[in-house]
Design an enzyme around this catalytic site. Sequence first.
Site, short mmCIF file in Angstrom:
data_model
loop_
_atom_site.label_atom_id
_atom_site.label_comp_id
_atom_site.label_asym_id
_atom_site.label_seq_id
_atom_site.Cartn_x
_atom_site.Cartn_y
_atom_site.Cartn_z
N LYS A 138 16.25 132.92 38.75
CA LYS A 138 15.90 134.34 38.64
C LYS A 138 16.99 135.16 39.31
CE LYS A 138 14.18 137.42 40.91
NZ LYS A 138 15.02 138.53 40.43
N GLY A 176 10.40 136.56 41.54
CA GLY A 176 10.99 135.69 42.57
C GLY A 176 9.89 135.17 43.48
N GLU A 206 20.32 131.16 52.09
CA GLU A 206 21.62 131.74 52.47
C GLU A 206 21.39 133.23 52.64
OE1 GLU A 206 24.14 130.07 53.22
OE2 GLU A 206 23.77 128.14 52.28
N CYS A 251 28.36 138.61 52.30
CA CYS A 251 27.60 138.28 53.50
C CYS A 251 28.49 137.74 54.61
CB CYS A 251 26.53 137.27 53.14
SG CYS A 251 27.21 135.89 52.22
N GLU A 282 22.87 144.56 59.00
CA GLU A 282 23.83 144.36 57.93
C GLU A 282 23.88 145.64 57.08
OE1 GLU A 282 22.80 141.38 54.95
OE2 GLU A 282 24.82 140.61 55.22
P1 NAD Z 1 17.59 140.86 48.16
O1 NAD Z 1 17.09 140.03 49.25
O2 NAD Z 1 17.06 142.23 48.01
O3 NAD Z 1 17.37 140.18 46.73
C1 NAD Z 1 17.86 138.91 46.44
C2 NAD Z 1 17.03 138.32 45.31
O4 NAD Z 1 15.70 138.14 45.77
C3 NAD Z 1 16.93 139.18 44.05
O5 NAD Z 1 17.00 138.32 42.93
C4 NAD Z 1 15.54 139.78 44.17
O6 NAD Z 1 14.96 140.11 42.92
C5 NAD Z 1 14.77 138.65 44.81
N1 NAD Z 1 13.55 139.05 45.54
C6 NAD Z 1 13.22 140.27 46.03
N2 NAD Z 1 12.03 140.22 46.66
C7 NAD Z 1 11.62 138.94 46.59
C8 NAD Z 1 10.48 138.23 47.09
N3 NAD Z 1 9.53 138.84 47.80
N4 NAD Z 1 10.39 136.91 46.85
C9 NAD Z 1 11.35 136.26 46.16
N5 NAD Z 1 12.44 136.87 45.66
C10 NAD Z 1 12.58 138.20 45.87
O7 NAD Z 1 19.16 140.83 48.36
P2 NAD Z 1 20.22 141.69 47.57
O8 NAD Z 1 20.07 143.08 48.07
O9 NAD Z 1 20.16 141.42 46.13
O10 NAD Z 1 21.60 141.03 48.11
C11 NAD Z 1 22.23 141.42 49.27
C12 NAD Z 1 21.88 140.49 50.43
O11 NAD Z 1 22.22 139.14 50.12
C13 NAD Z 1 22.68 140.81 51.66
O12 NAD Z 1 21.79 140.85 52.76
C14 NAD Z 1 23.64 139.66 51.80
O13 NAD Z 1 24.11 139.39 53.08
C15 NAD Z 1 22.90 138.54 51.23
N6 NAD Z 1 23.80 137.49 50.76
C16 NAD Z 1 23.87 136.32 51.44
C17 NAD Z 1 24.74 135.33 51.03
C18 NAD Z 1 24.83 134.03 51.76
O14 NAD Z 1 25.27 133.06 51.17
N7 NAD Z 1 24.44 133.94 53.00
C19 NAD Z 1 25.53 135.52 49.90
C20 NAD Z 1 25.44 136.73 49.22
C21 NAD Z 1 24.55 137.71 49.66
#
Ligand code: NAD
Length: 488
Positions: free
Chosen positions: A183, A221, A259, A293, A392
């Site tokens: 997803k 998700g 992650e 990240c 962040e």
């Molecule tokens: P997010 O947490 O808002 O969303 C990530 C994913 O989770 C999306 O597909 C979203 O639809 C889904 N999601 C949202 N609510 C959910 C729930 N309750 N249950 C399950 N899934 C759900 O993150 P974002 O804003 O898309 O991405 C940015 C964040 O990702 C930043 O905080 C960044 O640091 C982190 N990030 C981490 C890594 C790593 O490897 N550590 C890599 C890239 C990004």
Amino acid sequence: MAKLDAETRNLIDGKLVPASNGGEFENINPATEEVIGVSADGTKEDMESAIAAARRAFDETDWSTDHALRKRCLEQLNQALVEAREDLRQIVIAEAGSPILITYQVQVDNYIDAMPYWSNLTTSYEYETPMSDIEFMGSPQGRIMRREAVGVVGAITPWNFPLYLNLAKIGPALAAGNTVVLKPAPDTPWSATHLGRLVAEKTDIPPGVLNIVASSDHELGAMLSRDPRVDLVTFTGSTATGRAVMEAAAATVKKTFLELGGKSATIILDDIDLDLAAPMSGIAVCTHAGQGCAIQTRTLLPRARYEEGVEKIAAIMSGVAYGDPLEPGNLMGPVVSRKQQERVLSYIEKGKQDGARVVVGGGTPSHLEKGYFIEPTLLADVDPDSVVAQEEIFGPVLCVIPYEDEEDAIRIANNSIYGLSGSIWSGDIDRALSVARKIRTGTLSVNGAQWFDVDTPFGGYRQSGVGRENGVAGFEEYLETKIVAVPR
Ligand code: NAD
């Protein structure tokens, strides 16, 4: 930009399908604010069907045990990715606003080229290994350790490096013999759905083994995290959502692999040439508009050389080239959405309220009329406990903090709920390494050295996550361990 021929349908049980209710949602180019097309808006019924298909494919086909089949299928996928490379590049640029410059590295090329690493592990990994004999009540006992696929994997990905992160989950999960429901983030659906087209049209991956459900609804998700038919959730995204995934997964004691976010520090020690160290910390935070990240977003400067350091970082950040992501010289494009733009600007305001000094940027650029751009922004005199130093921001915003001595620098670097990455600059590599040993993060760089590759286990300490992505350690996240005792 020419119209993209991106796949807009989801992949469920081997078929490219519209949403069950026919719904679609818009895909917006963050650099132009234009709607570039639509994507099937996956429904709860679609997610139900995808999970059922993945469960069936795991339980009723020999995907998990037929290593040669998996190798062949992943090699086909690799070939299809190579052929679709330029389409995928344009998709990532258009929907994520990624500068073309970084698509030649981690954003697109590195990971397409990394796929053979996963296809090779289908056969080269030792799935069954004998252990040494033990003695039980006077008689010798043999033991075999088997590594087997976990089962159905729910993969949830963010928008910042969408193609890379989709492949970084699909590659090892499928190679290890799992079936997958992916997803993607609502902001970047095509980096996933286009993979669905390649899988359906260019590979023999059996129906149900890989399902891709794009949707505007985050709840899909959450369904993956809750569903008892899903055995493992692999998630990349914010720490807040990671906590929600972990909580939801607890009901079925599901394995979670997370992650999450970071607030990594660059420590510039007092014995380094500031002309070497300072520019790099200014450039790093602007890469992909700070939407990574592992990007270092706090720079710690020795008090005695503080103003000099701030000036050098300011000089480089003032000259960073940004704007149209298709322009090869641009290091940064926009942030991904209006929502993210507003979020980043509100952090800059909060920083100012808490006493930070805006040295460079601080707002939206006047020379770019369209797009969700943020100026490269340098905040100096940041209190290490303040919101901008702790949370962040996910934008091109660098916080500069003075420190008194080495111990103070280490303390400030470790003063975070996160522990993902960081860097150390010193004229003495041994000194830098001794500092590196005291920093509580999953990856570190000394004097700008690069650690990223497909065989590097990547992940975080503390609230930056659980588990490691990439490398054999990352592959083993997708395997269970079984011990079989046999009489001797
Ligand atoms: P997010 O947490 O808002 O969303 C990530 C994913 O989770 C999306 O597909 C979203 O639809 C889904 N999601 C949202 N609510 C959910 C729930 N309750 N249950 C399950 N899934 C759900 O993150 P974002 O804003 O898309 O991405 C940015 C964040 O990702 C930043 O905080 C960044 O640091 C982190 N990030 C981490 C890594 C790593 O490897 N550590 C890599 C890239 C990004």
